[in-house]
Enzyme design. Structure first.
Site, PDB file in Angstrom:
ATOM      1  N   GLU A  70      -3.592   7.481  -4.195  1.00  0.00           N
ATOM      2  CA  GLU A  70      -3.428   6.198  -3.507  1.00  0.00           C
ATOM      3  C   GLU A  70      -3.195   5.052  -4.502  1.00  0.00           C
ATOM      4  O   GLU A  70      -3.883   4.970  -5.509  1.00  0.00           O
ATOM      5  CB  GLU A  70      -4.689   5.913  -2.685  1.00  0.00           C
ATOM      6  CG  GLU A  70      -4.641   4.618  -1.893  1.00  0.00           C
ATOM      7  CD  GLU A  70      -5.985   4.321  -1.222  1.00  0.00           C
ATOM      8  OE1 GLU A  70      -6.085   4.497  -0.001  1.00  0.00           O
ATOM      9  OE2 GLU A  70      -6.926   3.910  -1.923  1.00  0.00           O
ATOM     10  N   TYR A  84       0.848  -1.189   0.000  1.00  0.00           N
ATOM     11  CA  TYR A  84       0.000   0.000   0.000  1.00  0.00           C
ATOM     12  C   TYR A  84       0.879   1.233   0.000  1.00  0.00           C
ATOM     13  O   TYR A  84       1.865   1.303   0.738  1.00  0.00           O
ATOM     14  CB  TYR A  84      -0.882   0.005   1.247  1.00  0.00           C
ATOM     15  CG  TYR A  84      -1.724   1.258   1.380  1.00  0.00           C
ATOM     16  CD1 TYR A  84      -3.024   1.299   0.883  1.00  0.00           C
ATOM     17  CD2 TYR A  84      -1.206   2.414   1.974  1.00  0.00           C
ATOM     18  CE1 TYR A  84      -3.790   2.452   0.978  1.00  0.00           C
ATOM     19  CE2 TYR A  84      -1.959   3.569   2.068  1.00  0.00           C
ATOM     20  CZ  TYR A  84      -3.254   3.576   1.569  1.00  0.00           C
ATOM     21  OH  TYR A  84      -4.008   4.723   1.656  1.00  0.00           O
TER      22      TYR A  84
END
Ligand code: GDP
Ligand code: MN
Length: 381
Positions: free
Chosen positions: A189, A101
Site C-alpha cells: 500500500e 491512494y
C-alpha cells in the site's frame, strides 16, 4: 508479517517506485546527523506497525537538524496505539499538492489480486470507503497476465490524474504489482502517493504485509522481522508453528485442525458463548505444542474457561491429555477446563484427564454447553 514503513519503501525502491531519500535512526542524535546530510527540511516519522501515526503526532516536519533532533526525542519517547516507538525514519521533506491512494491486496471473494486506487489519499482507505465509496476504484488482476496497461490507465483516469502524470503513474502501478507478487505480499500500500510541487509522483508512506507461509523462500525478509513489535502470544504461536488469532470473547479454544477450529467457534456461538481465540495446534501435535497452546490461551486475561476440542487421528488423545497436564502443572490455570477428546487412544486420554479431575465431554455440543455453563456459574461475563 508486517513490515515497517522504511522496509516497505526500500522494497518499493527496488521495483522502481520513487521514494523520498532518507534513513532510519534509533537515537535523536543519529536523526540530527541524517537531517544534516539530507538538507534543511526533513520529516521525522515514528516506525511502528500501526497506521494513523500522523494523527497521533508520530509524523513531524522539521525545519532544521536541531528541530529534527527535538522531534526525534519526542517521538522516540512515544507510544502509538500501545506500541513503543524504537526507531524513526528521517526523510527529506516533500511538498505535496495532491495526496492519492494506491494499493494491491488479495480479494478473497474474487479469488484474485485487486488493485485499489483513490483520489482521496492520506486518510485511511476504510474512511474513504465509508464517506466517499464512489471515489474508490478497483481492478482485478489476472495473475497469469499481470497488471495490464489498459487497467493502469483506467485507474489513472478514474483517480482524476492529469495526463502529464500517467506515464509515471503506470510505472508505479506496475512496480507495485511486481513488488507485491515477487515478495509474496498480501498487501502493498502507498498512502499517500503524492504529486509534489515540482510535479513528481512520490510514495510518501509505504506498507507491506508479507504472507508468512511464503517466508521460507525469502530469507532476505525473515531478517526484517521486528520481534519487539510482535505481540508475545503471536510470537510464541509462530515459534511453535501454531495458528493463533485473538478474538474478543472469553472462551479460550484449543483445537487440532483449522476446519475443526472453525466448527468449534460456530458451535460455541450457537451455545451462547463468545470465543476468545482461534487456535489450531495442527495435526500430530505432541504434548509440547499442546502446552504452548494452553500457555498462549491462558495468557489472555479475558479467558474464563478453556475449551479443548481434539479429534484424534494422527494426533493421539493420550498425548494431548499429557500435554494438558504438563501445561497445567506449569501454568496453574485459575479457570476451568472442558475437554472433548475423540479418536485415536481416546480411552487412554480420557482416563488421564479424569484422574486429574478435568471435565470431559463426549460431543462438541456438550463441551460447548459445559463451557458456557461454567462461565454462568462463576458469574463472569
Ligand atoms: P500515517 O499517518 O501513519 O499514515 O503516516 P504518513 O506517512 O502517511 O503521514 C501522514 C501524513 O503526513 C501524510 O498524509 C501527509 O499529509 C503528511 N506528510 C508525510 N510526509 C510529509 C512530507 O514530507 N511533507 C509534507 N508536507 N507532509 C508530509
Ligand atoms: Mn499513511
Amino acid at each position: 508479517m508486517k513490515l515497517h514503513e522504511y522496509q516497505s519503501k526500500s522494497i518499493f525502491a527496488e521495483f522502481g517506485i520513487p521514494i523520498p531519500q532518507g534513513r532510519v535512526a534509533s537515537t535523536a542524535s543519529e536523526a540530527k546527523t541524517i537531517a544534516r546530510e539530507l538538507g534543511d527540511r526533513v520529516v521525522v516519522k515514528a516506525q511502528v506497525l500501526v497506521g494513523g501515526r500522523g494523527k497521533a503526532g508520530g509524523v513531524r516536519l522539521a525545519k532544521s537538524p536541531e528541530e529534527a533532533e527535538d522531534f526525534a526525542t519526542q517521538i522516540l519517547g512515544m507510544r502509538i496505539k500501545g506500541l513503543p516507538v524504537r526507531k524513526v525514519l528521517v526523510d527529506e521533506a516533500a511538498d505535496p499538492t495532491t495526496e492519492l491512494y494506491l494499493s494491491i491486496t488479495n480479494d478473497r471473494s474474487a479469488k484474485s489480486p485487486v488493485m485499489i486506487g483513490s483520489s482521496e489519499g492520506g486518510v485511511e482507505i476504510e474512511e474513504v470507503a465509508r464517506k466517499h465509496p464512489e471515489k474508490i476504484v478497483r481492478v482485478l488482476i489476472d495473475p497469469l497476465l499481470g497488471l495490464q496497461g489498459f487497467q493502469a490507465r483506467y485507474l489513472a483516469s478514474s483517480m482524476e490524474l492529469s495526463r502529464e502524470y500517467w506515464r509515471d503513474f503506470i510505472k508505479i502501478a506496475c512496480g507495485l504489482y511486481e513488488a507485491y507478487r515477487k515478495s509474496d505480499a498480501t498487501l502493498a500500500e502507498i498512502n499517500p502517493l503524492v504529486i509534489t510541487k515540482d510535479k513528481r509522483l512520490l510514495a510518501l508512506d509505504g506498507k507491506i504485509v508479507l504472507d508468512d507461509n511464503s517466508l521460507f523462500r525469502h530469507p532476505e525478509y525473515i531478517e526484517m522481522r521486528d520481534m519487539d513489535e510482535e505481540a508475545p502470544a503471536e510470537r510464541e504461536a509462530r515459534m511453535y508453528g501454531l495458528s493463533y488469532v485473538k478474538l474478543d470473547g472469553n472462551i479460550g479454544c484449543m483445537v487440532n485442525g483449522a476446519g475443526l477450529a472453525m466448527a468449534t467457534l460456530d458451535v460455541t456461538k450457537l451455545a451462547g458463548g463468545e470465543p476468545a481465540n482461534f487456535l489450531d495446534i495442527g495435526g500430530g501435535a505432541g504434548s509440547e505444542k499442546v502446552a504452548a497452546g494452553l500457555r498462549i490461551i491462558l495468557a489472555d486475561p479475558n479467558v474464563d474457561v478453556v475449551l479443548v476440542n481434539v479429534f484424534g487421528g494422527i494426533t493421539r488423545c493420550d498425548e494431548v491429555a499429557r500435554g494438558i497436564l504438563t501445561a497445567m502443572k506449569e501454568e496453574k490455570p485459575q479457570v476451568p477446563m472442558v475437554v472433548r477428546l475423540v479418536g485415536t487412544n481416546e480411552k487412554d486420554g480420557r482416563r488421564i484427564l479424569a484422574d486429574a479431575d478435568i471435565i470431559t465431554a463426549d460431543s462438541l455440543e456438550e463441551a460447548a454447553n459445559l463451557a458456557v455453563a461454567s462461565i454462568k456459574e462463576n458469574g463472569a461475563e
